[in-house]
Design an enzyme around this catalytic site. Structure first.
Site, PDB file in Angstrom:
ATOM      1  N   CYS A 125      43.105  46.236  41.705  1.00  0.00           N
ATOM      2  CA  CYS A 125      42.980  44.888  41.156  1.00  0.00           C
ATOM      3  C   CYS A 125      43.077  43.799  42.220  1.00  0.00           C
ATOM      4  CB  CYS A 125      43.991  44.668  40.031  1.00  0.00           C
ATOM      5  SG  CYS A 125      45.721  44.589  40.551  1.00  0.00           S
ATOM      6  N   HIS A 152      49.471  42.699  37.990  1.00  0.00           N
ATOM      7  CA  HIS A 152      48.027  42.842  37.798  1.00  0.00           C
ATOM      8  C   HIS A 152      47.371  41.481  37.951  1.00  0.00           C
ATOM      9  CE1 HIS A 152      44.496  45.128  36.547  1.00  0.00           C
ATOM     10  NE2 HIS A 152      44.120  44.073  35.844  1.00  0.00           N
ATOM     11  N   HIS A 167      38.001  42.231  36.355  1.00  0.00           N
ATOM     12  CA  HIS A 167      39.149  42.870  36.999  1.00  0.00           C
ATOM     13  C   HIS A 167      38.899  44.358  37.167  1.00  0.00           C
ATOM     14  CE1 HIS A 167      41.470  44.622  33.311  1.00  0.00           C
ATOM     15  NE2 HIS A 167      40.210  44.453  32.983  1.00  0.00           N
TER      16      HIS A 167
END
Length: 381
Positions: free
Chosen positions: A296, A344, A356
């Site tokens: 990510c 994240h 993402h």
């Protein structure tokens, strides 16, 4: 007479002993203990129900646990990324310090050679000056600590001795810094290995849970997740989302990328958005920064790098890479962060959506930002 009758009587046996058969007293005792243990276990199974088979988890339960494992693996991945960055930095610094120490040592040896030549010349002319003799001794630091001794030396000699003193001190400093850096590198590499083990264990556990589902259950799970933008069942659509078309019900073609880029607050953000669209469909690999795969924070780092902005490696450092943006003021290119530990990150593209890299088995994709607990947003500068 009484004694004779008694001698013919059989000894009384305990009912449980007779069930185990004959044999010596010790053997009968052991068999009795085993029988009692088995009886106790059977009773426990009957009344406590512990002998019943554990029911298989439902697909929803599997999905919940898999999502949790992926999130825990993401936390460990960011720690791994931070440790790797620190290890790489320390390794480069150590190499530089070692080179610097070697250069300074060569200069130190040259200065020492000059003093040796001076001492030899003085010896031939009638003796070695005490200052030079002390400097060339086994412990020259004694001389360096006594700066007043320089006043007893001639001007040229004092300059040579002072130069040697500076070089000796600088070599020692550089060597100490190199030793400290090497020690720090060892600790960082230990942390790196620890985080790697954690990641692998979490991902293996998630894979084992998913393998307990049937192919149909996985397809249904993937279908539900795709309608929301993707989550635990994405193994079924690894190649989705490349080129023009839909991903999770969202347009992904060049027109959508251009529209999102046009809404970006500046040219750098527009380029980051365009890069993220170009990465759609590429696989998630923990620790990866492209160009063929990303995690990510590796994706957001690469996207903004294409726009000329250098971001740090981890989510918990990227969150400080620019001013905080209120959720209501989000614009394409902003970084959106999730979970309380900032584990994240995605790249906002407008309309409540982001691009993402979700987790292993799920390609880079478009997803709504409300599918995870929102934590913060940043606009890199």
């Amino acid at each position: 007479m009484t004694a004779t009758v008694a001698s013919h009587r059989k000894p009384r046996q305990h009912p449980l002993v007779s069930l185990t058969g004959g044999g010596s007293r010790s053997a009968r005792t052991a068999r009795t203990a085993a029988t009692l243990a088995l009886a106790g276990a059977a009773t426990a199974t009957t009344f406590d129900g512990t002998g019943q088979a554990v029911p298989e988890p439902t697909p929803a339960q599997v999905k919940g646990r898999v999502d949790a494992l992926y999130q825990e693996a993401e936390v460990a991945t960011q720690k791994y990324n931070g440790a790797k960055e620190a290890a790489d930095t320390a390794r480069q610094e150590l190499s530089r310090l070692q080179d610097e120490a070697a250069r300074r040592t060569r200069k130190l040896n040259a200065a020492r050679g000059e003093l040796g030549t001076m001492a030899a010349s003085q010896y031939r002319s009638g003796g070695v000056d005490p200052t030079v003799r002390l400097l060339l001794s086994a412990d020259p630091q004694r001389y360096l600590d006594g700066a007043a001794v320089l006043e007893r030396a001639g001007s040229h000699q004092a300059t040579a001795v002072a130069g040697y003193a500076r070089r000796l001190g600088s070599v020692r400093q550089v060597r100490q810094r190199a030793e400290d850096t090497a020690e720090r590198l060892v600790g960082t590499e230990t942390a790196l290995k620890k985080h790697r083990v954690t990641i692998v264990r979490k991902l293996d556990a998630a894979e084992q849970l998913l393998d307990r589902l049937t192919a149909e259950q996985r397809r249904r799970m993937a279908g539900r997740d795709n309608s929301r933008g993707g989550a635990a069942g994405d193994r079924a659509d690894r190649g989705a989302g490349r080129g023009d078309g839909l991903l999770g019900g969202v347009p992904t073609g060049s027109g959508a990328a251009a529209a999102a880029s046009a809404q970006a607050p500046n040219a750098r953000a527009a380029q980051a958005v365009s890069f993220a669209y170009g990465a759609l469909g590429k696989p998630y690999v923990w620790g990866a920064t492209g160009p063929s795969a990303y995690d990510c924070s590796g994706l957001t780092q690469a996207a903004w790098k294409s726009g000329g902005v250098s971001l740090p490696r981890t989510t918990y450092t990227q969150v400080s890479s620019g001013p905080r943006i209120d959720r209501s003021q989000l614009a394409p290119g902003d970084l959106v962060f999730f979970y309380s530990g900032i584990s994240h990150v995605g790249l906002y593209i407008g309309d409540g959506k982001m691009i993402h890299a979700p987790h292993p088995g799920a390609p880079v994709r478009i997803a709504p930002i409300d599918q995870m607990p929102f934590a913060a947003a940043t606009r890199p500068a």
